[in-house]
Design a protein around this motif. Structure first.
Motif, PDB file in Angstrom:
ATOM      1  N   LEU A 105       1.132  -1.473  -0.080  1.00 54.82           N
ATOM      2  CA  LEU A 105       0.010   0.066  -0.105  1.00 54.82           C
ATOM      3  C   LEU A 105       0.974   1.319  -0.193  1.00 54.82           C
ATOM      4  O   LEU A 105       0.252   2.281  -0.733  1.00 54.82           O
ATOM      5  CB  LEU A 105      -1.090   0.539   1.172  1.00 54.82           C
ATOM      6  CG  LEU A 105      -2.064  -0.856   1.248  1.00 54.82           C
ATOM      7  CD1 LEU A 105      -3.098  -0.784   2.327  1.00 54.82           C
ATOM      8  CD2 LEU A 105      -2.738  -0.324   0.260  1.00 54.82           C
ATOM      9  N   LEU A 106       2.084   1.432   0.745  1.00 53.97           N
ATOM     10  CA  LEU A 106       2.798   2.574   0.893  1.00 53.97           C
ATOM     11  C   LEU A 106       3.246   2.978  -1.106  1.00 53.97           C
ATOM     12  O   LEU A 106       3.725   3.775  -1.143  1.00 53.97           O
ATOM     13  CB  LEU A 106       4.077   1.687   1.707  1.00 53.97           C
ATOM     14  CG  LEU A 106       4.466   3.316   1.850  1.00 53.97           C
ATOM     15  CD1 LEU A 106       4.090   4.927   2.253  1.00 53.97           C
ATOM     16  CD2 LEU A 106       6.414   2.807   2.408  1.00 53.97           C
ATOM     17  N   HIS A 107       3.494   1.715  -1.139  1.00 52.00           N
ATOM     18  CA  HIS A 107       4.208   2.014  -2.768  1.00 52.00           C
ATOM     19  C   HIS A 107       2.943   2.395  -3.424  1.00 52.00           C
ATOM     20  O   HIS A 107       3.549   3.801  -4.345  1.00 52.00           O
ATOM     21  CB  HIS A 107       4.261   0.878  -3.637  1.00 52.00           C
ATOM     22  CG  HIS A 107       4.689   0.954  -5.118  1.00 52.00           C
ATOM     23  ND1 HIS A 107       6.764   1.418  -4.977  1.00 52.00           N
ATOM     24  CD2 HIS A 107       4.170   0.277  -6.016  1.00 52.00           C
ATOM     25  CE1 HIS A 107       6.489   1.241  -6.314  1.00 52.00           C
ATOM     26  NE2 HIS A 107       5.559   0.759  -6.839  1.00 52.00           N
ATOM     27  N   VAL A 108       2.018   1.965  -3.288  1.00 53.46           N
ATOM     28  CA  VAL A 108       0.734   3.511  -4.473  1.00 53.46           C
ATOM     29  C   VAL A 108       0.625   4.371  -3.845  1.00 53.46           C
ATOM     30  O   VAL A 108       0.068   5.159  -4.448  1.00 53.46           O
ATOM     31  CB  VAL A 108      -0.563   1.854  -4.112  1.00 53.46           C
ATOM     32  CG1 VAL A 108       0.017   0.649  -5.277  1.00 53.46           C
ATOM     33  CG2 VAL A 108      -0.626   1.631  -3.130  1.00 53.46           C
ATOM     34  N   VAL A 109      -0.158   4.310  -2.789  1.00 56.11           N
ATOM     35  CA  VAL A 109       0.014   5.809  -1.693  1.00 56.11           C
ATOM     36  C   VAL A 109       0.745   6.816  -2.311  1.00 56.11           C
ATOM     37  O   VAL A 109       0.723   7.847  -2.377  1.00 56.11           O
ATOM     38  CB  VAL A 109      -0.331   5.536  -0.612  1.00 56.11           C
ATOM     39  CG1 VAL A 109      -0.745   6.622   0.430  1.00 56.11           C
ATOM     40  CG2 VAL A 109      -1.287   4.454  -0.270  1.00 56.11           C
ATOM     41  N   SER A 110       1.972   6.208  -1.843  1.00 52.64           N
ATOM     42  CA  SER A 110       3.024   7.361  -2.958  1.00 52.64           C
ATOM     43  C   SER A 110       2.909   7.852  -3.621  1.00 52.64           C
ATOM     44  O   SER A 110       3.614   9.087  -4.134  1.00 52.64           O
ATOM     45  CB  SER A 110       4.478   7.620  -1.988  1.00 52.64           C
ATOM     46  OG  SER A 110       5.073   5.423  -2.948  1.00 52.64           O
ATOM     47  N   LYS A 111       2.546   6.923  -4.559  1.00 54.33           N
ATOM     48  CA  LYS A 111       2.271   7.961  -6.291  1.00 54.33           C
ATOM     49  C   LYS A 111       1.151   7.828  -6.368  1.00 54.33           C
ATOM     50  O   LYS A 111       0.824   9.206  -7.034  1.00 54.33           O
ATOM     51  CB  LYS A 111       2.521   6.205  -7.396  1.00 54.33           C
ATOM     52  CG  LYS A 111       3.984   6.229  -7.133  1.00 54.33           C
ATOM     53  CD  LYS A 111       4.173   4.542  -8.071  1.00 54.33           C
ATOM     54  CE  LYS A 111       5.362   4.526  -8.305  1.00 54.33           C
ATOM     55  NZ  LYS A 111       5.583   2.999  -9.204  1.00 54.33           N
TER      56      LYS A 111
END
Length: 269
Positions: free
Chosen positions: A72-78
């Motif tokens: 999730l952190l990967h997609v939220v950052s984008k």
């Protein structure tokens, strides 16, 4: 977790993350994933369940939640904005794991979206919310508030503690305790200033919460905390306050504990 199962878990989570912008579908898939990895033996054994009856949990292995959060952190950052609607829906589900992920989503929001994080923390932090959920919210949900805007978080905590409502004061005490336990937080003088009024006008209503808070402070800075308490007790010798402070002495180094105990004894002569 065996390699085959780990590969399966990663595949399941990748599928779950594909629904990131579709909250209802994400929620549905998340529950299926949690059910598949639930520890049913743990759930059926009240003797080992440390959670209160009001908090339901799947008791999935920590690795499952960690992997979900990492992806999730990967997609939220984008693409941060969809995280808000997703967090709202997940928090509306009262399972421990869904609320944990909802709080984590708030903590993942970048600095330009801290207004949204703070707004939801204030909304979700209801006085009647179970302490387990509040702990998740204040620890995970306020991660980037603590990192990028600690003053705003302190101001929020101060407003809770300064409230005339004891229930809101308890929110502030817990939030401040968790902030102090975060080793990256260094503004301990601000923490002492915020809690000072509660000690100068001490009420036993908050005895356990304040004792936990003082314990957290003593672990971070025993000398500063001991000095602060001597200052407070020089102005307020309420026997109930003295008793509460005495109960918090166990965490101090021997020399500081001895000096504080002597000080408390002198006050009672």
């Amino acid at each position: 977790m065996p390699a085959v199962q780990l590969a399966r878990l990663k595949s399941q989570i990748e599928s779950l993350i594909s629904f990131y912008t579709q909250p209802e579908d994400f929620h549905r898939q998340l529950l299926l994933l949690l059910e598949q990895h639930a520890d049913l033996t743990f759930r059926s054994s009240p003797a080992v369940n440390a959670l209160p009856p009001s908090v339901q949990s799947y008791h999935v292995p920590p690795l499952v939640i960690q992997q979900i959060e990492r992806n999730l952190l990967h997609v939220v950052s984008k693409n941060p904005l969809p995280a808000l609607a997703l967090a709202d829906l997940l928090w509306s589900d009262t399972q421990l794991e869904t609320r944990l992920i909802a709080a984590s989503l708030l903590g993942m929001l970048p600095s330009e979206h801290l207004d949204h994080s703070l707004q939801r923390i204030k909304l979700w932090a209801r006085p009647d919310t179970d302490r387990h959920f509040l702990t998740l919210l204040f620890s995970k949900g306020a991660v980037n508030l603590r990192r990028f805007s600690p003053q705003r978080w302190l101001e929020t905590i101060d407003r809770w503690i300064s409230s005339a409502d004891p229930a809101e004061q308890r929110l502030g005490i817990l939030a401040l305790q968790l902030l102090i336990e975060d080793r990256s937080f260094e503004n301990l003088p601000a923490a002492f200033k915020i809690i000072s009024p509660l000690l100068h006008e001490y009420h036993d209503l908050h005895r356990n919460d304040l004792r936990s808070l003082l314990t957290a402070l003593s672990r971070r800075s025993p000398n500063e905390t001991a000095y602060f308490l001597r200052q407070v007790l020089s102005l307020n010798t309420d026997p109930r306050l003295i008793k509460m402070v005495r109960q918090s002495l166990t965490e101090y180094p021997d020399e500081i504990r001895s000096r504080l105990r002597e000080f408390l004894q002198a006050l009672q002569r």
